[in-house]
Write an enzyme that holds these catalytic residues in place. Structure first.
Site, mmCIF file in Angstrom:
data_model
loop_
_atom_site.group_PDB
_atom_site.id
_atom_site.type_symbol
_atom_site.label_atom_id
_atom_site.label_comp_id
_atom_site.label_asym_id
_atom_site.label_seq_id
_atom_site.Cartn_x
_atom_site.Cartn_y
_atom_site.Cartn_z
ATOM 1 N N GLU A 1 6.469 -0.295 -3.452
ATOM 2 C CA GLU A 1 5.945 -0.204 -4.816
ATOM 3 C C GLU A 1 4.629 0.588 -4.815
ATOM 4 O OE1 GLU A 1 3.601 -4.295 -5.666
ATOM 5 O OE2 GLU A 1 5.756 -4.621 -5.375
ATOM 6 N N ARG B 1 5.551 -10.839 -1.298
ATOM 7 C CA ARG B 1 5.332 -9.434 -0.986
ATOM 8 C C ARG B 1 6.699 -8.768 -0.817
ATOM 9 N NH1 ARG B 1 0.904 -9.970 -2.755
ATOM 10 N NH2 ARG B 1 -1.105 -9.559 -1.725
ATOM 11 N N HIS C 1 5.670 -6.803 -10.315
ATOM 12 C CA HIS C 1 4.589 -7.457 -9.570
ATOM 13 C C HIS C 1 3.557 -8.068 -10.519
ATOM 14 C CE1 HIS C 1 2.224 -7.321 -5.510
ATOM 15 N NE2 HIS C 1 2.043 -8.462 -6.146
#
Length: 380
Positions: free
Chosen positions: A236, A207, A253
């Site tokens: 993000e 994360r 991601h």
């Protein structure tokens, strides 16, 4: 029955069309009006599901096609009597393949021998645990830090300070927690980043806020010896462009975005929903997956093991294309960059996991056989 679902969840029709109407919506724009009449809500990590979203709605089941649950208000779910399910381990293999591909790129850039480095894995859950197994299977020196597991179970664990002091490569695979003694928010803050060994490779595919992005940017500016690989970002879909410029690899991601991983997440919440309804699942993911595109890899027994390892890893995932695509998207206004981040994920090209790769060794080679076994590929 009305099922409101993130439009980017794969195989929605295949798994859920038999239950009722499916209404697809952008995950980041889900609001109370959208879910008010829904019986079921299916999301990904981009949607925060809490009291503000669900109070007054008909929702009685929430499924998230992700490993993590930091975007779900589980205390509210319990209070409101809402059943829920995540998809633990669904994309773990994809993340492992991402790390292995990144290591090959780093080794190529620096001319490093991966066999001679010490690896630190922070977080030994579904993802980190599998990564540790692969790295140890390759015969590499691996240290593992996971304080909650160290308390709960026997195991060969070390402290985070030991990881920072001894490891040449540090790969982060912790959940995001923001409170308590086990908080991982800015686990790698400026102080810890400044303590990294000379030449450390830091990989974050967990994360974004596990690493203080502003501090990392400043440390990378001051220390050219460090190399960073980031797949996740604070804030993000907004990304610190200056930080991305300093990373040897930067991606949006997608570490766990293997075809199997994404579809496995849907399959797991389908199974949980069937259990919620008290019925047996009737659809199997194995019946829906297409055959691997690369049918077989043949290696001669005389093949150099390092070359074989690099070739097998890159045959399923090479991060350089994703890195290039991502960097091309970091132009224009912040809003344009945010949209591009989500579009890269929405239209991400399918990639397969190494466990579906069949490898034949022509002749006898213990070294090659060990590599194939460690990677989890299928020896034939």
């Amino acid at each position: 029955m009305l099922i409101v679902a993130d439009e980017n969840i794969p195989l929605l029709d295949a798994f859920f069309q038999g239950f009722g109407e499916i209404r697809r919506v952008p995950g980041r724009s889900l609001d109370r009006a959208t879910v008010e009449q829904a019986d079921v809500l299916l999301v990904r990590s981009v949607t925060n599901v809490n009291r503000a979203l669900l109070e007054g709605s008909k929702v009685r089941f929430v499924g998230t096609c992700t490993i993590g649950t930091d975007h779900l208000d589980l205390d509210y779910f319990k209070q409101a009597g809402i059943q829920w399910s995540s998809a633990p381990g669904c994309n773990a293999r994809g993340v492992v393949d991402y790390v292995l591909g990144s290591l090959q790129t780093l080794a190529e850039i620096e001319g490093a021998d991966l066999n001679q480095r010490t690896y630190g894995v922070v977080g030994a859950g579904e993802v980190g645990g599998r990564l540790v197994k692969v790295l140890k299977g390759l015969g590499w020196n691996v240290l593992v830090c996971d304080p909650p597991r160290q308390i709960a179970e026997d195991g060969d664990y070390v402290s985070l300070a030991q990881i920072i002091e001894q490891c040449d490569v540090i790969s982060l695979h912790t959940p995001l927690t923001k409170s308590g003694n086990g908080s991982t928010w800015h686990l790698f803050d400026r102080q810890r980043l400044e303590q990294l060994k000379p030449g450390t490779w830091l990989i974050n595919a967990s994360r974004g806020p596990v690493v203080d992005n502003a501090a990392l940017r400043e440390v990378l500016l001051a220390r050219e010896d460090l190399q960073a690989v980031l797949d996740v970002w604070e804030g993000e879909p907004e990304v610190d462009v200056d930080l991305a410029d300093l990373c040897v690899l930067a991606t949006p991601h997608i570490a766990g975005y293997s075809l199997e991983g994404r579809q496995r997440g849907t399959a797991q919440i389908y199974q949980a929903f069937c259990a919620h309804l008290g019925q047996a699942p009737s659809i199997l993911l194995s019946d829906l997956l297409p055959p691997p595109w690369l049918a077989e890899v043949h290696l001669n027994a005389s093949t150099d093991p390092a070359w074989a390892l690099a070739t097998l890893c890159r045959s399923v995932y090479d991060p350089r294309r994703d890195d290039a695509d991502f960097r091309r998207s970091l132009v224009g206004t912040v809003e344009e960059q945010r949209k591009a981040f989500d579009l890269l994920r929405k239209h991400y090209p399918a990639r397969r996991e190494i466990e579906g790769l069949k490898v034949r060794i022509n002749g006898e080679s213990t070294a090659l056989a060990s590599i194939v076994s460690a990677l989890g590929a299928q020896a034939i």
